[in-house]
Design an enzyme around this catalytic site. Sequence first.
Site, PDB file in Angstrom:
ATOM      1  N   GLY A   1     -19.709 -12.575  -8.618  1.00 57.46           N
ATOM      2  CA  GLY A   1     -20.296 -13.790  -9.135  1.00 57.46           C
ATOM      3  C   GLY A   1     -21.578 -13.856  -8.356  1.00 57.46           C
ATOM      4  O   GLY A   1     -21.781 -13.049  -7.463  1.00 57.46           O
ATOM      5  N   CYS A   2     -22.454 -14.820  -8.598  1.00 61.14           N
ATOM      6  CA  CYS A   2     -23.662 -14.670  -7.805  1.00 61.14           C
ATOM      7  C   CYS A   2     -23.460 -15.208  -6.401  1.00 61.14           C
ATOM      8  O   CYS A   2     -24.192 -14.891  -5.497  1.00 61.14           O
ATOM      9  CB  CYS A   2     -24.884 -15.172  -8.538  1.00 61.14           C
ATOM     10  SG  CYS A   2     -25.478 -16.742  -8.093  1.00 61.14           S
ATOM     11  N   GLN A   3     -22.406 -15.983  -6.167  1.00 59.91           N
ATOM     12  CA  GLN A   3     -22.203 -16.514  -4.821  1.00 59.91           C
ATOM     13  C   GLN A   3     -20.894 -16.099  -4.173  1.00 59.91           C
ATOM     14  O   GLN A   3     -20.882 -15.601  -3.066  1.00 59.91           O
ATOM     15  CB  GLN A   3     -22.307 -18.021  -4.849  1.00 59.91           C
ATOM     16  CG  GLN A   3     -23.697 -18.451  -5.244  1.00 59.91           C
ATOM     17  CD  GLN A   3     -23.925 -19.904  -4.999  1.00 59.91           C
ATOM     18  OE1 GLN A   3     -23.206 -20.543  -4.242  1.00 59.91           O
ATOM     19  NE2 GLN A   3     -24.927 -20.447  -5.641  1.00 59.91           N
TER      20      GLN A   3
ATOM     21  N   ALA B   1     -21.020 -20.063 -10.416  1.00 57.83           N
ATOM     22  CA  ALA B   1     -21.431 -18.831  -9.760  1.00 57.83           C
ATOM     23  C   ALA B   1     -20.254 -18.090  -9.121  1.00 57.83           C
ATOM     24  O   ALA B   1     -20.444 -17.253  -8.265  1.00 57.83           O
ATOM     25  CB  ALA B   1     -22.481 -19.168  -8.714  1.00 57.83           C
TER      26      ALA B   1
END
Lengths: 405, 138
Positions: B51-53, B119
């Site tokens: 995920g992006c985070q 995210a």
Amino acid sequence: MTEQNKIREQFPILNQKVNGYDLIYFDNGATSQKPVCVINSISDFYKTSNSNIHRGVHTLSRTATELFENARKTIANYFNVKNDQQIIFTSGTTDSINLVVNGLAKDYLKAGDEIILSAYEHHSNILPWQMWAQENGGKLKIIPLLEDESINYDAIPSLISDKTKLIAITQVSNTLGLITDIEKIKSFAQKNNIPVLLDGAQSAPHMLIDLQKLNVDFFVCSAHKMYGPTGIGLLYLSEKWLRELPISKPGGGTIKTVTFEKTEYAEGALRFEPGTPNISGAIGFAAAVNFIKSVGIQTIFEHENELVQYAQTKMSELPEVIIYGVSKHKAGVISFNVKGQHPFDVGTLLDKYGIAVRTGHHCTQPLMQHLKIQGTVRISFAIYNTKQEIDFFIEKLKKVITMLS
Amino acid sequence: MTIEEIEKEIIEEFEIFGDSWESKYEHLIDLGKSLPLINEKLKTEDRIIKGCQSRVWLNSELIDGKIVYTADADAIITKGMVALLVRVLSNHKPEAVVKADLKFIDEIGLKEHLSPTRANGLVSMINKMKTDALMLSR
Ligand SMILES: Cc1ncc(COP(=O)(O)O)c(C=O)c1O
């Protein structure tokens, strides 16, 4: 009504509940909210004056052209720029930096040349240079940070060589809120005749920017972080670079005469603004600048600085909280983590209390690598934020810490 | 128990919390904490769902005709969600996993975690669980 309420009243978006709580918007570093005067300037333009600019003989087109060029004048004036042609409208900071890199890459930058950046740059001030370097045999040299995450100015002389062609540095770190000492940067640069590009994306919203006094070669910023609309920003060029920077984006509107063999380009800002520009954006940008002027940038700086110091002190009292880049000299931003907790969890729970914060690497992955962390939670302030909001945030942050531990 | 039965069990488990999102999240956090989900050795690059985070690791294998998932996440709320998904989907025939509609997530009021703008990588995780099931059912 207090001064604070008078300001908040101008931002209709703030008056809403999120997840059952009053919205607390602490994500101004990503983008600020827009006052009614900015919103109206855009809708008024479309209601009364919309037309394409620069080429029309009809009345509406002349009105639109005048509004657009007046916007340029208002903005030039605000940044104390003598010749408004030195202000080029772009889609924002990222676009502006690309315009500089691609222009310089045509002629000024050669294989083996070096660019100096800092360790806390935003990706937008790294990637265009990196792409140039990779494709053309250039090199990036990075100014390291000290223990307190501030710039290690003493390291700069050892990074400078006769191959150094430019120093590109942010005036305020978007992740840490730390303010770069531009006079120091300039003293090294000027001694060696090296041009300086200043990334003002995070400074222009908070600090007085006098471009004559700053006297750098390139300055870039985005309207959307300074109460203006998205999709518009500026590139300031010194007189020298206005004459000498090659254009890298040719197109309609940039010319004097065109034949299939040869084109004579216009002079001034227009040569850098191909295609139909973001006309309503420029008008909204000027309205945002007028809003800032009406409040006073010094008032904004002092208010936000008070909030930062207030929040920093309260947060330091929580043993579980680690703040990155603690300083008395900060512009509107605090980055922190809760020991042992993922920033994503902290941000998710704060959102449940109506508090909008940003979590993650904030487009500064090299800085995260330096700090040896995955990301941070970032709170960032604007003129409409209050101490009461910070009190509520601290109360809920404590709750979140208990929930997670 | 079938997938639907487990989903029903979870819905009942969350009903006790009523409208209190705080209790719900505390429960989710507890779920995240209590479950050692994956063998550390399996937390390799190729098992990461980015995920992006927050990051999720997923391992899928077929044991006696049933798909067995083990997983982990670095953010605790995500890990709680991952724990629920593993509890629902693990140890079933791949065909059943492919068909599962996972309505329980909506019913327990945690659907926000499945929005594509989140995210956390959970949407990609569910997709991966299903594609793995599809591949293993062939
Ligand atoms: C320091 C800095 N530079 C550059 C940018 C990129 O600005 P924009 O996305 O408006 O182009 C940002 C925005 O986050 C920033 O904070």
